[in-house]
Design an enzyme around this catalytic site. Structure first.
Site, PDB file in Angstrom:
ATOM      1  N   ASP A  16       6.965  -0.250  -9.290  1.00  0.00           N
ATOM      2  CA  ASP A  16       6.514   0.531  -8.143  1.00  0.00           C
ATOM      3  C   ASP A  16       7.683   0.659  -7.158  1.00  0.00           C
ATOM      4  O   ASP A  16       8.543  -0.213  -7.095  1.00  0.00           O
ATOM      5  CB  ASP A  16       5.329  -0.189  -7.482  1.00  0.00           C
ATOM      6  CG  ASP A  16       4.641   0.660  -6.435  1.00  0.00           C
ATOM      7  OD1 ASP A  16       3.638   1.322  -6.773  1.00  0.00           O
ATOM      8  OD2 ASP A  16       5.103   0.674  -5.265  1.00  0.00           O
ATOM      9  N   ASP A  45       5.505   5.760  -7.778  1.00  0.00           N
ATOM     10  CA  ASP A  45       5.922   6.405  -6.535  1.00  0.00           C
ATOM     11  C   ASP A  45       7.430   6.422  -6.341  1.00  0.00           C
ATOM     12  O   ASP A  45       7.914   6.842  -5.290  1.00  0.00           O
ATOM     13  CB  ASP A  45       5.216   5.770  -5.321  1.00  0.00           C
ATOM     14  CG  ASP A  45       5.157   4.261  -5.395  1.00  0.00           C
ATOM     15  OD1 ASP A  45       5.777   3.675  -6.303  1.00  0.00           O
ATOM     16  OD2 ASP A  45       4.485   3.657  -4.532  1.00  0.00           O
ATOM     17  N   HIS A  48       7.621   0.341  -4.069  1.00  0.00           N
ATOM     18  CA  HIS A  48       7.521  -0.663  -3.007  1.00  0.00           C
ATOM     19  C   HIS A  48       7.629  -2.059  -3.611  1.00  0.00           C
ATOM     20  O   HIS A  48       7.184  -2.280  -4.744  1.00  0.00           O
ATOM     21  CB  HIS A  48       6.176  -0.539  -2.280  1.00  0.00           C
ATOM     22  CG  HIS A  48       5.958   0.806  -1.650  1.00  0.00           C
ATOM     23  ND1 HIS A  48       5.342   1.841  -2.329  1.00  0.00           N
ATOM     24  CD2 HIS A  48       6.280   1.275  -0.428  1.00  0.00           C
ATOM     25  CE1 HIS A  48       5.292   2.909  -1.524  1.00  0.00           C
ATOM     26  NE2 HIS A  48       5.855   2.593  -0.371  1.00  0.00           N
ATOM     27  N   HIS A 106       0.492  -5.597  -3.251  1.00  0.00           N
ATOM     28  CA  HIS A 106       0.783  -6.030  -1.870  1.00  0.00           C
ATOM     29  C   HIS A 106      -0.184  -7.120  -1.385  1.00  0.00           C
ATOM     30  O   HIS A 106       0.075  -7.755  -0.361  1.00  0.00           O
ATOM     31  CB  HIS A 106       0.710  -4.852  -0.898  1.00  0.00           C
ATOM     32  CG  HIS A 106       1.761  -3.807  -1.122  1.00  0.00           C
ATOM     33  ND1 HIS A 106       3.106  -4.106  -1.165  1.00  0.00           N
ATOM     34  CD2 HIS A 106       1.677  -2.458  -1.331  1.00  0.00           C
ATOM     35  CE1 HIS A 106       3.801  -3.002  -1.393  1.00  0.00           C
ATOM     36  NE2 HIS A 106       2.954  -1.982  -1.509  1.00  0.00           N
TER      37      HIS A 106
HETATM   38 ZN   LIG Z   1       4.159   1.809  -4.018  1.00  0.00          ZN
END
Ligand SMILES: [Zn+2]
Length: 343
Positions: free
Chosen positions: A159, A246, A161, A124
């Site tokens: 991931d 995740d 996200h 991120h």
């Molecule tokens: Zn994540």
């Protein structure tokens, strides 16, 4: 069976994201435990901090300086999700350095793949902003070093996200193919199917947004249908996996339906895209400890072409309608992007 480099450092345990934060040091302990099943095939390595020049090949000097100063003053919250302490900057430098170190060791033939068991995670982190538990973009720093050495890099971000930082850093970079499967909508809100890269980078970004409850087998079908032909055409010389776990159905932060065995075919896509010794995996998310242990165990087995039973069956259903829809939308976006580029 091959050999894995496993990069770890005690500083990674000292980075503290705050009381009750899901991104906690215990995560690395369960990953280490998963690794113990393959002890004979593993070389444990200790990274050195990434040189400032390598970090600043991706991040602005102002971001790096401000982050360092804030951590050395004791740290605290950066945003509601992201906090640091006095160990965090050094941990982040080491997490970034682990990728650079792995590149050198793999070039010297020390192993077939490297797994970077790092904290804080990185995908991120943007050019000038820490966010989403991430301080420096570990994967982007390694990928930038590789393209500066003349390589072509596949980044596979599994991931749950979207790796908004990595995607933005390379959105105009034709030598990096960024492929992401991620829940959508979800933090950070980026990663639409229509985003296929920009300018000279049109076609080297592939976003595969997954509605809540999407299975790991559907993610596999999407990658095989949409990403694999593009990977083959792109011809990566190195592959880096943003290895977040995740998307597992037990993860407390997300709503996807991956099971631990589903990670095998996903990891195999990156493994098989490049010659042996040209594969790096960097830990990103994964916040249920048992799911993280099972999923990394499957990952290590896949890297070693071994089988492992974690007492969990793969998810079964492939959402063929989603695969067809995303395939159509991706193709349309790509044609639009290429037409714009031709002006
Ligand atoms: Zn994540």
């Amino acid at each position: 069976m091959g050999r894995i480099l496993y990069a770890t450092h005690e500083r990674f345990l000292e980075h503290d994201a705050g009381a009750w934060h899901p991104e906690r040091a215990e995560r690395l302990e369960v990953v280490r435990h998963a690794l113990s099943h393959f002890e004979d095939a593993v070389t444990i390595v200790t990274p050195t901090p990434a040189p400032r020049a390598a970090i600043e090949a991706v991040h602005t000097p102002a971001h790096v300086e401000a982050l360092e100063r804030y951590c050395l003053m004791g740290g605290g919250p950066i945003d509601p999700d992201t906090s640091v302490n006095d160990a965090s900057f050094e941990a982040a430098q080491l997490a970034a350095g682990a990728g650079l170190d792995a590149i050198e060791r793999l070039r010297q033939g020390e192993a077939d793949a490297a797994f970077l068991a790092v904290r804080p995670p990185g995908h991120h982190a943007t050019v000038d902003q820490a966010m989403g538990f991430c301080l420096l973009n570990n994967v982007a720093i390694a990928a930038q070093a590789l393209i500066d050495q003349g390589e072509r890099v596949l980044i596979l971000d599994i991931d749950a996200h979207h790796g908004n930082g990595t995607a933005a850093i390379f959105e105009r970079e034709p030598r990096v193919l960024y492929v992401s499967t991620h829940q959508y909508p979800l933090f950070p809100g980026t990663g639409r199917i229509g985003d296929v890269g920009d300018g000279p980078g049109v076609g080297t970004t592939i976003n595969l947004p997954l509605p809540p409850q999407t299975s790991g087998q559907t993610a596999r079908a999407l990658l095989e249908t949409i990403a694999l032909p593009a990977i083959t055409t792109f011809g990566p010389t190195w592959a880096i996996v943003s290895a977040g776990y995740d998307a597992h159905r037990d993860d407390p932060l997300t709503e996807l339906d991956f099971r631990a065995p589903d990670y095998a075919p996903l990891i195999a896509i990156a493994r098989d895209a490049v010659p042996p010794g040209r594969l790096i995996l960097a830990l990103e998310g994964g916040y249920d400890l048992e799911a993280l242990e099972h999923s990394t165990l499957v990952t290590f087995a896949t890297l070693l072409h071994a089988a492992v039973d974690v007492g969990e069956a793969p998810s079964r259903d492939v959402d063929h309608e989603l695969v067809t829809t995303l395939q159509r939308l991706h193709r349309a976006a790509l044609e639009r992007g290429l037409a714009n580029e031709r002006g």
